[in-house]
Design a protein around this motif. Structure first.
Motif, PDB file in Angstrom:
ATOM      1  N   THR A   9       5.501  -8.670  -5.375  1.00 32.34           N
ATOM      2  CA  THR A   9       5.448  -7.295  -4.866  1.00 32.34           C
ATOM      3  C   THR A   9       5.667  -6.296  -5.993  1.00 32.34           C
ATOM      4  OG1 THR A   9       6.193  -7.991  -2.679  1.00 32.34           O
ATOM      5  CG2 THR A   9       6.497  -5.671  -3.244  1.00 32.34           C
ATOM      6  N   ALA A  10       6.649  -6.558  -6.852  1.00 31.00           N
ATOM      7  CA  ALA A  10       6.921  -5.661  -7.984  1.00 31.00           C
ATOM      8  C   ALA A  10       5.725  -5.620  -8.939  1.00 31.00           C
ATOM      9  CB  ALA A  10       8.182  -6.108  -8.719  1.00 31.00           C
ATOM     10  N   ALA A  12       2.569  -6.259  -8.168  1.00 30.63           N
ATOM     11  CA  ALA A  12       1.460  -5.591  -7.478  1.00 30.63           C
ATOM     12  C   ALA A  12       1.617  -4.073  -7.532  1.00 30.63           C
ATOM     13  CB  ALA A  12       1.385  -6.074  -6.035  1.00 30.63           C
ATOM     14  N   GLU A  13       2.838  -3.602  -7.351  1.00 34.40           N
ATOM     15  CA  GLU A  13       3.077  -2.159  -7.416  1.00 34.40           C
ATOM     16  C   GLU A  13       2.755  -1.623  -8.805  1.00 34.40           C
ATOM     17  OE1 GLU A  13       7.122  -1.643  -6.111  1.00 34.40           O
ATOM     18  OE2 GLU A  13       6.603  -2.097  -4.027  1.00 34.40           O
ATOM     19  N   ARG A  14       3.164  -2.344  -9.838  1.00 35.16           N
ATOM     20  CA  ARG A  14       2.899  -1.902 -11.217  1.00 35.16           C
ATOM     21  C   ARG A  14       1.416  -1.983 -11.552  1.00 35.16           C
ATOM     22  NH1 ARG A  14       6.796  -0.646 -14.674  1.00 35.16           N
ATOM     23  NH2 ARG A  14       8.878  -1.251 -14.072  1.00 35.16           N
ATOM     24  N   GLY A  16      -1.141  -2.087  -9.386  1.00 33.78           N
ATOM     25  CA  GLY A  16      -2.044  -1.472  -8.421  1.00 33.78           C
ATOM     26  C   GLY A  16      -2.941  -2.481  -7.739  1.00 33.78           C
ATOM     27  N   ALA A  19      -0.251  -7.833  -3.473  1.00 38.36           N
ATOM     28  CA  ALA A  19       0.723  -8.891  -3.754  1.00 38.36           C
ATOM     29  C   ALA A  19       0.198 -10.259  -3.345  1.00 38.36           C
ATOM     30  CB  ALA A  19       2.042  -8.588  -3.053  1.00 38.36           C
TER      31      ALA A  19
END
Length: 74
Positions: A9-10, A12-14, A16, A19
């Motif tokens: 998740t972390a 994927a957030e970074r 874009g 996840a």
């Protein structure tokens, strides 16, 4: 949520990305993360998991990061 899910998740957030598209074999480079992005991510994960992560032992894959977080948390 297990370590892999939190790390995916972390990442994927970074990056874009989604996840669920991240696997243990995914390389940071495939996510278009440079060394600064990875270093920042690792600092965030160290805070999240209350562990110390040795970047020099990572092989550039998500799986190696997950293993190190799990081992450090024991």
């Amino acid at each position: 949520m297990d370590a892999f899910s939190k790390i995916a998740t972390a990442l994927a957030e970074r990056a874009g990305s989604a996840a669920d598209a991240i696997t243990p074999d995914t390389k940071f480079q495939e996510l278009s993360l440079d060394s600064l992005d990875v270093a920042e991510l690792i600092m965030d994960l160290e805070d999240t998991f209350s562990v110390t992560i040795d970047m020099s032992t990572l092989d550039g894959t998500v799986g190696s990061l997950v293993r190190q977080v799990e081992e450090a948390g024991k």
